[in-house]
Motif scaffolding. Structure first.
Motif, PDB file in Angstrom:
ATOM      1  N   LEU A 146       0.815  -1.217   0.000  1.00 58.46           N
ATOM      2  CA  LEU A 146       0.000   0.000   0.000  1.00 58.46           C
ATOM      3  C   LEU A 146       0.848   1.266   0.000  1.00 58.46           C
ATOM      4  N   TRP A 151      -6.155   7.219   0.604  1.00 58.82           N
ATOM      5  CA  TRP A 151      -7.449   6.579   0.758  1.00 58.82           C
ATOM      6  C   TRP A 151      -8.409   7.492   1.514  1.00 58.82           C
ATOM      7  N   TRP A 255      -4.618  -5.896   6.977  1.00 61.97           N
ATOM      8  CA  TRP A 255      -5.356  -5.298   5.871  1.00 61.97           C
ATOM      9  C   TRP A 255      -5.502  -6.313   4.758  1.00 61.97           C
ATOM     10  N   MET A 257      -7.618  -6.570   0.541  1.00 59.61           N
ATOM     11  CA  MET A 257      -8.419  -5.915  -0.476  1.00 59.61           C
ATOM     12  C   MET A 257      -9.694  -6.706  -0.722  1.00 59.61           C
ATOM     13  N   LEU A 262     -10.079  -1.112   0.217  1.00 63.09           N
ATOM     14  CA  LEU A 262      -9.136  -1.492   1.257  1.00 63.09           C
ATOM     15  C   LEU A 262      -9.902  -1.718   2.552  1.00 63.09           C
ATOM     16  N   GLN A 276      -9.622   4.180  -2.764  1.00 58.48           N
ATOM     17  CA  GLN A 276      -8.399   4.885  -3.117  1.00 58.48           C
ATOM     18  C   GLN A 276      -8.697   6.130  -3.944  1.00 58.48           C
TER      19      GLN A 276
END
Length: 278
Positions: A146, A151, A255, A257, A262, A276
């Motif tokens: 990331l 974000w 984290w 996806m 996210l 994002q």
């Protein structure tokens, strides 16, 4: 073809286009809002509450969303187009959405961004008022880090933030300034991740620096917040949202996806969902 990713440091809209977050459009004809034409089979013209499909391109820059049977197109220097979908169909593998003076064609063909090299699952063509533009939509592929990304929060532990789906402006970066009107519209929290995985942003009330370090492949570690954070008092729901974001952020341990969204997750499965932007 282009997607929505941007290297760190690029200016926000209107000089850049946006990452899209949300979900890939369902082809199920059983969802609400389906429309039929004689040429093709029906596809969903809207999705579940709170979900947003996003696409964008550049040269010229544009940003498109499809949510609740409505197409919204934004371009720098032009009036926003908000149109109800009148026909939605699947034809030769494509999904086609027609509105008053707007047509969107989504093709299951990979789309590569010439600026970042990122690849996305779908190619998107938008025709608005006689002009056809190309860009990308669908899931991002191969995201393992990331670093150098920005974000904006769209949901805090299942609670959707209405302001999380609008394109962020520079006001999101200056909510701690004396001229900021904290009684105005809610500002969604933001999360900027630098080249080393360290974070900064706005909690919707104050600026913060630090608190988390992101690693690769789902790793998140807590750190102390830096000395540049601000401590402005915010009334009512602004303060409630900021505190909820701060508590969840500090408790995040991993984290992942979910499509292009996210998801930060705590050990007890509470979540922050973000899309994002650049």
């Amino acid at each position: 073809m282009h997607n929505f990713q941007r290297p760190s440091g690029r200016p926000a809209f209107p000089l850049s286009r946006f990452a899209f977050l949300g979900v890939t459009l369902s082809l199920s004809a059983t969802l609400a809002g389906c429309a039929m034409t004689q040429e093709g089979r029906p596809v969903a013209a809207s999705h579940a509450a709170g979900s947003v499909y996003q696409a964008s391109g550049n040269e010229p820059f544009w940003h498109l969303t499809l949510a609740q049977n409505t197409l919204t197109l934004e371009q720098p220097g032009k009036a926003k187009l908000v149109r109800a979908v009148t026909h939605a169909q699947g034809l030769s593998g494509q999904r086609i959405y027609d509105a008053q003076d707007l047509k969107v064609v989504v093709e299951p063909k990979s789309c590569s961004d010439s600026m970042t090299g990122r690849t996305f699952a779908e190619s998107v063509s938008v025709t608005a008022q006689g002009q056809t533009m190309q860009g990308c939509g669908g899931d991002a592929q191969g995201l393992s880090s990331l670093n150098d990304t920005r974000w904006v929060v769209i949901a805090l532990n299942g609670q959707n933030l209405a302001d999380g789906h609008r394109p962020p402006t520079e006001k999101d970066r200056t909510t701690d300034q004396p001229a900021h009107d904290s009684s105005g519209p809610m500002m969604a929290p933001t999360l900027d991740i630098n080249a080393t995985g360290k974070v900064s942003g706005s909690d919707g009330c104050n600026r913060y620096v630090g608190g988390l370090v992101f690693g690769t492949k789902g790793d998140v570690k807590p750190t102390k917040e830096g000395g540049l954070s601000t401590l402005m008092a915010c009334p009512g729901v602004h303060d409630d949202m900021a505190n909820k974001f701060k508590n969840l952020k500090q408790a995040a341990t991993q984290w992942h996806m979910d499509g292009t969204t996210l998801v930060l997750e705590t050990d007890d499965k509470r979540t922050i969902r973000l899309r994002q932007v650049f």
